[in-house]
Design a protein around this motif. Structure first.
Motif, PDB file in Angstrom:
ATOM      1  N   ASN A 266       0.753  -1.313  -0.100  1.00 48.12           N
ATOM      2  CA  ASN A 266      -0.010   0.088   0.015  1.00 48.12           C
ATOM      3  C   ASN A 266       0.855   0.951   0.002  1.00 48.12           C
ATOM      4  O   ASN A 266       0.588   2.202  -0.854  1.00 48.12           O
ATOM      5  CB  ASN A 266      -0.890   0.045   1.162  1.00 48.12           C
ATOM      6  CG  ASN A 266      -1.937   1.310   1.269  1.00 48.12           C
ATOM      7  OD1 ASN A 266      -2.544   1.186   0.224  1.00 48.12           O
ATOM      8  ND2 ASN A 266      -1.905   1.679   2.357  1.00 48.12           N
ATOM      9  N   ASP A 267       1.945   1.269   0.795  1.00 49.69           N
ATOM     10  CA  ASP A 267       2.696   2.612   1.057  1.00 49.69           C
ATOM     11  C   ASP A 267       3.648   2.559  -0.589  1.00 49.69           C
ATOM     12  O   ASP A 267       3.737   3.449  -0.865  1.00 49.69           O
ATOM     13  CB  ASP A 267       3.826   2.388   2.153  1.00 49.69           C
ATOM     14  CG  ASP A 267       3.222   2.794   3.331  1.00 49.69           C
ATOM     15  OD1 ASP A 267       2.170   3.387   3.348  1.00 49.69           O
ATOM     16  OD2 ASP A 267       3.705   2.578   4.399  1.00 49.69           O
ATOM     17  N   PHE A 268       4.120   1.302  -0.963  1.00 50.80           N
ATOM     18  CA  PHE A 268       4.889   1.275  -2.111  1.00 50.80           C
ATOM     19  C   PHE A 268       3.985   1.848  -3.364  1.00 50.80           C
ATOM     20  O   PHE A 268       4.356   2.534  -4.094  1.00 50.80           O
ATOM     21  CB  PHE A 268       5.204  -0.066  -2.728  1.00 50.80           C
ATOM     22  CG  PHE A 268       6.314  -0.154  -3.553  1.00 50.80           C
ATOM     23  CD1 PHE A 268       7.718   0.015  -3.019  1.00 50.80           C
ATOM     24  CD2 PHE A 268       6.209  -0.049  -4.915  1.00 50.80           C
ATOM     25  CE1 PHE A 268       8.803  -0.428  -3.944  1.00 50.80           C
ATOM     26  CE2 PHE A 268       7.001  -0.164  -5.940  1.00 50.80           C
ATOM     27  CZ  PHE A 268       8.439  -0.391  -5.183  1.00 50.80           C
ATOM     28  N   ARG A 269       2.476   1.566  -3.205  1.00 53.54           N
ATOM     29  CA  ARG A 269       1.611   2.240  -4.428  1.00 53.54           C
ATOM     30  C   ARG A 269       1.622   3.632  -4.232  1.00 53.54           C
ATOM     31  O   ARG A 269       1.589   4.464  -5.377  1.00 53.54           O
ATOM     32  CB  ARG A 269       0.342   1.443  -4.442  1.00 53.54           C
ATOM     33  CG  ARG A 269       0.391   0.109  -4.961  1.00 53.54           C
ATOM     34  CD  ARG A 269      -0.794  -0.403  -5.107  1.00 53.54           C
ATOM     35  NE  ARG A 269      -1.034  -1.914  -5.553  1.00 53.54           N
ATOM     36  CZ  ARG A 269      -0.947  -2.207  -7.044  1.00 53.54           C
ATOM     37  NH1 ARG A 269      -0.998  -1.160  -7.704  1.00 53.54           N
ATOM     38  NH2 ARG A 269      -0.963  -3.408  -7.111  1.00 53.54           N
ATOM     39  N   GLY A 273       3.494   4.305  -7.272  1.00 51.10           N
ATOM     40  CA  GLY A 273       2.153   4.467  -8.230  1.00 51.10           C
ATOM     41  C   GLY A 273       1.946   2.906  -8.707  1.00 51.10           C
ATOM     42  O   GLY A 273       1.144   2.664  -9.667  1.00 51.10           O
ATOM     43  N   CYS A 274       2.906   2.049  -8.297  1.00 49.65           N
ATOM     44  CA  CYS A 274       2.335   0.386  -8.532  1.00 49.65           C
ATOM     45  C   CYS A 274       3.041  -0.299  -7.428  1.00 49.65           C
ATOM     46  O   CYS A 274       3.609   0.070  -6.644  1.00 49.65           O
ATOM     47  CB  CYS A 274       3.174   0.243  -9.946  1.00 49.65           C
ATOM     48  SG  CYS A 274       4.983   0.528  -9.830  1.00 49.65           S
ATOM     49  N   SER A 275       2.792  -1.629  -7.569  1.00 52.33           N
ATOM     50  CA  SER A 275       3.349  -2.701  -6.741  1.00 52.33           C
ATOM     51  C   SER A 275       4.706  -2.935  -6.838  1.00 52.33           C
ATOM     52  O   SER A 275       5.433  -2.609  -8.243  1.00 52.33           O
ATOM     53  CB  SER A 275       2.547  -3.772  -6.605  1.00 52.33           C
ATOM     54  OG  SER A 275       2.847  -4.640  -7.837  1.00 52.33           O
ATOM     55  N   PRO A 276       5.593  -3.464  -5.974  1.00 53.08           N
ATOM     56  CA  PRO A 276       7.062  -4.019  -6.388  1.00 53.08           C
ATOM     57  C   PRO A 276       7.123  -4.789  -7.595  1.00 53.08           C
ATOM     58  O   PRO A 276       7.947  -4.362  -8.389  1.00 53.08           O
ATOM     59  CB  PRO A 276       7.219  -4.661  -4.904  1.00 53.08           C
ATOM     60  CG  PRO A 276       6.520  -3.867  -4.028  1.00 53.08           C
ATOM     61  CD  PRO A 276       5.241  -3.820  -4.674  1.00 53.08           C
ATOM     62  N   GLY A 277       6.203  -5.619  -7.673  1.00 54.73           N
ATOM     63  CA  GLY A 277       6.234  -6.634  -8.996  1.00 54.73           C
ATOM     64  C   GLY A 277       5.996  -5.961 -10.279  1.00 54.73           C
ATOM     65  O   GLY A 277       6.663  -5.934 -11.232  1.00 54.73           O
ATOM     66  N   GLU A 278       4.956  -4.845 -10.128  1.00 58.50           N
ATOM     67  CA  GLU A 278       4.752  -4.291 -11.453  1.00 58.50           C
ATOM     68  C   GLU A 278       5.844  -3.102 -11.655  1.00 58.50           C
ATOM     69  O   GLU A 278       6.265  -3.405 -12.852  1.00 58.50           O
ATOM     70  CB  GLU A 278       3.458  -3.444 -11.485  1.00 58.50           C
ATOM     71  CG  GLU A 278       2.260  -4.278 -11.107  1.00 58.50           C
ATOM     72  CD  GLU A 278       1.031  -3.360 -10.639  1.00 58.50           C
ATOM     73  OE1 GLU A 278      -0.165  -4.016 -11.000  1.00 58.50           O
ATOM     74  OE2 GLU A 278       1.236  -2.340  -9.811  1.00 58.50           O
ATOM     75  N   TYR A 279       6.527  -2.678 -10.606  1.00 60.12           N
ATOM     76  CA  TYR A 279       7.548  -1.604 -10.766  1.00 60.12           C
ATOM     77  C   TYR A 279       8.901  -2.516 -11.589  1.00 60.12           C
ATOM     78  O   TYR A 279       9.497  -2.006 -12.498  1.00 60.12           O
ATOM     79  CB  TYR A 279       8.042  -1.140  -9.527  1.00 60.12           C
ATOM     80  CG  TYR A 279       9.280  -0.323  -9.814  1.00 60.12           C
ATOM     81  CD1 TYR A 279       9.373   1.119 -10.282  1.00 60.12           C
ATOM     82  CD2 TYR A 279      10.654  -0.557  -9.439  1.00 60.12           C
ATOM     83  CE1 TYR A 279      10.221   1.720 -10.453  1.00 60.12           C
ATOM     84  CE2 TYR A 279      11.540  -0.043  -9.632  1.00 60.12           C
ATOM     85  CZ  TYR A 279      11.554   1.374 -10.301  1.00 60.12           C
ATOM     86  OH  TYR A 279      12.605   2.172 -10.580  1.00 60.12           O
ATOM     87  N   LEU A 280       9.279  -3.687 -11.040  1.00 59.50           N
ATOM     88  CA  LEU A 280      10.253  -4.377 -11.380  1.00 59.50           C
ATOM     89  C   LEU A 280       9.924  -4.860 -12.770  1.00 59.50           C
ATOM     90  O   LEU A 280      10.954  -5.085 -13.863  1.00 59.50           O
ATOM     91  CB  LEU A 280      10.357  -5.549 -10.613  1.00 59.50           C
ATOM     92  CG  LEU A 280      11.730  -6.624 -10.863  1.00 59.50           C
ATOM     93  CD1 LEU A 280      12.997  -5.747 -10.563  1.00 59.50           C
ATOM     94  CD2 LEU A 280      11.746  -7.706  -9.752  1.00 59.50           C
ATOM     95  N   ASP A 281       8.693  -5.329 -13.081  1.00 57.28           N
ATOM     96  CA  ASP A 281       8.244  -5.681 -14.767  1.00 57.28           C
ATOM     97  C   ASP A 281       8.591  -4.274 -15.737  1.00 57.28           C
ATOM     98  O   ASP A 281       8.824  -4.767 -16.770  1.00 57.28           O
ATOM     99  CB  ASP A 281       6.732  -6.164 -14.791  1.00 57.28           C
ATOM    100  CG  ASP A 281       6.644  -7.532 -14.269  1.00 57.28           C
ATOM    101  OD1 ASP A 281       7.668  -8.303 -13.663  1.00 57.28           O
ATOM    102  OD2 ASP A 281       5.667  -7.688 -13.855  1.00 57.28           O
ATOM    103  N   SER A 282       8.603  -3.240 -15.172  1.00 62.37           N
ATOM    104  CA  SER A 282       8.539  -2.141 -16.139  1.00 62.37           C
ATOM    105  C   SER A 282      10.111  -1.557 -16.299  1.00 62.37           C
ATOM    106  O   SER A 282      10.326  -0.928 -17.120  1.00 62.37           O
ATOM    107  CB  SER A 282       7.641  -0.972 -15.294  1.00 62.37           C
ATOM    108  OG  SER A 282       8.568  -0.543 -14.216  1.00 62.37           O
ATOM    109  N   LYS A 283      11.028  -2.262 -15.640  1.00 63.30           N
ATOM    110  CA  LYS A 283      12.248  -1.981 -15.869  1.00 63.30           C
ATOM    111  C   LYS A 283      13.068  -2.852 -16.804  1.00 63.30           C
ATOM    112  O   LYS A 283      12.521  -3.686 -17.449  1.00 63.30           O
ATOM    113  CB  LYS A 283      13.183  -2.461 -14.717  1.00 63.30           C
ATOM    114  CG  LYS A 283      12.728  -1.341 -13.314  1.00 63.30           C
ATOM    115  CD  LYS A 283      13.162   0.024 -13.543  1.00 63.30           C
ATOM    116  CE  LYS A 283      11.842   0.829 -13.731  1.00 63.30           C
ATOM    117  NZ  LYS A 283      12.051   2.251 -13.958  1.00 63.30           N
TER     118      LYS A 283
END
Length: 283
Positions: A266-269, A273-283
């Motif tokens: 929740n804090d990460f979002r 603006g996204c979850s840790p997994g979504e952020y990693l996928d965007s890299k």
């Protein structure tokens, strides 16, 4: 790529310069820098000895995007105040509590002074929290900022720009304030010690009443102790993610002092603006 600009086409090592590095906590908090033709540089320079107690580093950005699409640069800022010299728009930026997005276009160059977290209050004379998420014209704090802007930005090279900015700041150094050292050391402790995950940890370590700690942060830092702790622990998460370390979400949440994985996400979002997994996928 955390803490590192994606397009450093013309970046060159220079003696005495501190270039953007890969470690998020030591970089400039870059979450995203959109790809584009053109050139972009970001350099950092250590302050002279006279300013070491006040300034973390000087930074310079230069870009040439003429005939190219604008670039979007999104950062998750550190809890620092910046004095930015830019053509006709030099400003002092308070602590930005949210993600900070900028669009770069055409051709330009700017120089910034990143003050140590807690060190700008003696220059400003007002609680730093009053300029959180905002900015003020540099001349509101430094009456001769406009002439300084011209001296800095008309220099022929990076080192001359940094020297001009440093000389300007040295001429405006305020009286020493013992609380500056206290505030700076507290933020540095939070940044460097991942075991500090709650305000109670600071209270126990420092032996300061929580209300006194809150007042110190309000006046000198510009954000609450809880916010600063969360920001640096999220930086830790980002560093682990971009380093490719396989960490289970529940373990990560526990290590960062969260009650459960849902609270961490929740804090990460909220911050990213996204979850840790979504952020990693965007890299």
């Amino acid at each position: 790529m955390i803490g590192k600009s994606r397009h450093l086409n013309t970046r060159q090592d220079a003696p005495g310069s501190l270039l953007d590095r890969g470690a998020f906590g030591q970089g400039c908090g870059v979450l995203h820098h959109s790809p584009s033709p053109g050139t972009y540089q970001h350099r950092r320079h250590a302050p002279p000895d006279e300013l070491a107690g006040w300034v973390e580093h000087f930074w310079l950005e230069k870009w040439n995007l003429r005939g190219c699409s604008p670039q979007t640069r999104v950062v998750l800022p550190h809890p620092n105040v910046h004095l930015v010299f830019a053509p006709g728009r030099s400003k002092i930026y308070g602590v930005q509590l949210r993600r900070f997005a900028r669009e770069l276009k055409d051709q330009d160059s700017i120089l910034g002074i990143k003050f140590r977290a807690g060190a700008f209050y003696p220059f400003f004379g007002k609680p730093i929290s009053t300029i959180a998420n905002s900015s003020v014209l540099a001349e509101h704090v430094f009456p001769d900022a406009v002439s300084a802007e011209q001296r800095v930005l008309t220099c022929n090279d990076d080192h001359a720009m940094v020297e001009a900015a440093a000389n300007f700041l040295i001429a405006h150094l305020p009286a020493r304030d013992p609380n500056v050292g206290v505030a700076c050391s507290i933020v540095e402790a939070i940044a460097n010690d991942g075991a500090i995950t709650r305000v109670e940890h600071l209270v126990a370590r420092l032996g300061l009443p929580e209300r006194k700690l809150q007042r110190l942060f309000h006046r000198y830092i510009g954000a609450s102790p809880r916010w600063v702790i969360k920001r640096y622990r999220v930086y830790d998460v980002l560093t682990q993610l971009t380093a490719g370390e396989p960490v289970a979400g529940a373990t990560l949440a526990q290590n960062m002092g969260y009650f459960d994985q849902a609270h961490l996400y929740n804090d990460f979002r909220k911050m990213i603006g996204c979850s840790p997994g979504e952020y990693l996928d965007s890299k």
